[in-house]
Design an enzyme around this catalytic site. Structure first.
Site, short mmCIF file in Angstrom:
data_model
loop_
_atom_site.label_atom_id
_atom_site.label_comp_id
_atom_site.label_asym_id
_atom_site.label_seq_id
_atom_site.Cartn_x
_atom_site.Cartn_y
_atom_site.Cartn_z
N ASP A 125 -9.90 -8.58 7.58
CA ASP A 125 -10.49 -8.07 8.82
C ASP A 125 -11.76 -7.28 8.54
O ASP A 125 -12.54 -7.01 9.44
CB ASP A 125 -9.49 -7.13 9.52
CG ASP A 125 -8.22 -7.86 9.94
OD1 ASP A 125 -8.27 -9.10 10.10
OD2 ASP A 125 -7.20 -7.19 10.11
N ASP A 181 2.95 -20.80 1.28
CA ASP A 181 2.91 -21.99 0.44
C ASP A 181 2.02 -21.73 -0.76
O ASP A 181 1.60 -20.59 -0.99
CB ASP A 181 2.43 -23.20 1.26
CG ASP A 181 1.02 -23.00 1.80
OD1 ASP A 181 0.35 -22.01 1.42
OD2 ASP A 181 0.57 -23.84 2.60
N ASP A 232 -6.50 -18.56 2.69
CA ASP A 232 -6.29 -19.97 2.36
C ASP A 232 -6.21 -20.78 3.66
O ASP A 232 -6.34 -20.21 4.75
CB ASP A 232 -5.07 -20.20 1.44
CG ASP A 232 -3.73 -20.08 2.17
OD1 ASP A 232 -3.71 -19.73 3.37
OD2 ASP A 232 -2.69 -20.34 1.53
N HIS A 283 0.82 -1.22 0.00
CA HIS A 283 0.00 0.00 0.00
C HIS A 283 0.85 1.26 0.00
O HIS A 283 0.41 2.30 -0.46
CB HIS A 283 -1.00 -0.04 1.16
CG HIS A 283 -2.13 -0.96 0.90
ND1 HIS A 283 -3.45 -0.56 0.83
CD2 HIS A 283 -2.15 -2.31 0.65
CE1 HIS A 283 -4.23 -1.60 0.55
NE2 HIS A 283 -3.46 -2.68 0.46
#
Ligand code: HEM
Ligand code: NAG
Ligand code: NAG
Length: 366
Positions: free
Chosen positions: A205, A224, A217, A74
């Site tokens: 959030d 991963d 995930d 950002h």
């Protein structure tokens, strides 16, 4: 004796960032009497790194580490050839009152409230831009499987807030996301690597009503390739917090998917790149590491910065196995999108399906 390829790759594996010159250069003891550095100008950063690892991240790939990685993006993406902005300059922290009004920075306020006290504490040692990128590099080495990326120091203090409109949003089209990243030099493959890779250690959030730390995930504490599988499973749209259309409830209980990730996995311009990272741990480590380094240098001239990569601790190696399908699912649950190659064949996790627990929030334990 022949310098065998095996020995070469061993040396490269042990010193992935060291140039041939650095290998030949002596390390000198830093004034702290503890650390050694090839470039004494980097010595002052060791205590900052230690403070971040121990006290901000608490040596975990948790909420604070995820937040620091998100902040890298950002801050850095705030630059455009037409609208200006300083890129990776720390403006998101110093000009927070302006930049946090940008709706694309939803949730950055929480990240700043955890991270900024550390930045202001160390502002006599390094600039805000350096701090944000250093914290990002140190956050990655909290996450098993994430690459150790180089760190360059010497960014000037930010002069202004980034213009609004430069940070992609989760309901943007793939064309608009690729256009925005393309303006600052990222290919579609690099976009897929940096967005998919980062969202391997991430969660939301502010998307699922009344819930925080909802992972993207099954393995938000490990860097991963499971994200590239989980996002390719079939899912159902729902309306996210704030009435934004297009978030996806997935086949993996307890996780949520951004529409932008879902589209990157399915759009004809990115689906094959997305699929190429499924079960491709070394591929994502390399491509993601290069892309984050590129982000960290937006708006900066690398040759004018000092290479202080040596202050970044060793990466934590990936020890997990191949990516898998959640219990009960088969390859038929993969929504194949790439037209030119089949999705890699995966095995199904044994046992009954369990819900992925939320990521504990940084402010929970205070
Ligand atoms: C198309 C580009 C992207 C979009 C639309 C996007 C959007 C989002 C959104 C909406 C969230 C959830 C925020 C919340 O609910 O509070 C999120 C989380 C996150 N994003 Fe991205 N993102 C993008 C690219 C990136 C990149 C390039 C990085 C880093 C290199 C990144 C790192 C993260 C991380 C680490 C989190 C989790 C933060 C946490 O758990 O506190 N994202 N992203
Ligand atoms: C926002 O910026 C102001 C001025 O630079 C600073 O004093 C304040 O601590 C910042 N807040 C956060 C949360 O970073
Ligand atoms: C794994 O990722 C690398 C890096 O992007 C890529 O060159 C390679 O083709 C990928 N492997 C597969 C099987 O797609």
């Amino acid at each position: 004796m022949v310098f065998s390829p095996t020995l070469t790759s061993l040396v490269l594996a042990l010193f992935p960032l060291a140039s041939v010159n650095a290998l030949r250069t002596k390390r000198t003891l830093c004034p702290d009497g503890v650390n050694t550095a090839v470039n004494p100008a980097c010595c002052a950063l060791f205590p900052v790194v230690q403070d971040l690892a121990d006290n901000l991240f608490e040596n975990e790939c948790g909420d604070s580490a995820h937040g620091a990685l998100r902040l890298v993006f950002h801050d850095a993406i705030g630059i455009s050839p037409t609208l200006g902005g300083g890129g990776a300059d720390g403006s998101i922290v110093i000009f927070n009152q302006t930049e946090l009004e940008n709706p694309a920075n939803l949730g950055i306020d929480d990240i700043l409230s955890t991270l900024s006290p550390f930045l202001f504490k160390h502002l006599d040692t390094l600039s805000a831009g350096d701090f944000v990128q250093l914290a990002g590099a140190v956050s990655l080495v909290q996450c098993p499987g994430a690459p150790r990326i180089p760190f360059f120091s010497g960014r000037a203090p930010p002069v202004a807030a980034a213009p609004t409109g430069l940070v992609p949003q989760p309901f943007d089209s793939v064309a608009s996301i690729l256009q925005r990243f393309g303006e600052v030099g990222f290919s579609p493959e690099e976009v897929v690597a940096v967005v998919g890779g980062s969202h391997s250690v991430a969660g939301a959030d502010d998307i699922v009503p009344n819930m925080q730390g909802i992972p993207f995930d099954q393995t938000p504490s490990v860097f991963d390739t499971q994200i590239f599988v989980d996002v390719q499973l079939r899912g159902t749209l729902f309306t996210g917090e704030g009435g934004q259309q297009g978030e996806v409830e997935t086949a993996v209980a307890g996780t949520v998917r951004l529409q932008s990730d879902s589209l990157l996995a399915r759009d004809s311009s990115t689906s094959c790149a997305w699929q190429s990272f499924a079960n491709n741990q070394s591929g994502i480590e390399t491509a993601f590491g290069q892309a984050v380094l590129k982000l960290s240098l937006l708006g900066q001239v690398q040759s004018q910065l000092t290479d202080c990569s040596e202050v970044i601790p060793a990466a934590i190696a990936f020890t997990g196995g191949p990516a898998t399908l959640p219990p009960g699912l088969t390859m038929n649950d993969i929504e194949q999108a790439c037209p030119t190659a089949p999705f890699p064949t995966l095995s199904t996790q044994p046992g009954p399906a369990t819900s992925v627990p939320p990521i504990p929030q940084a402010d929970d334990d205070s």
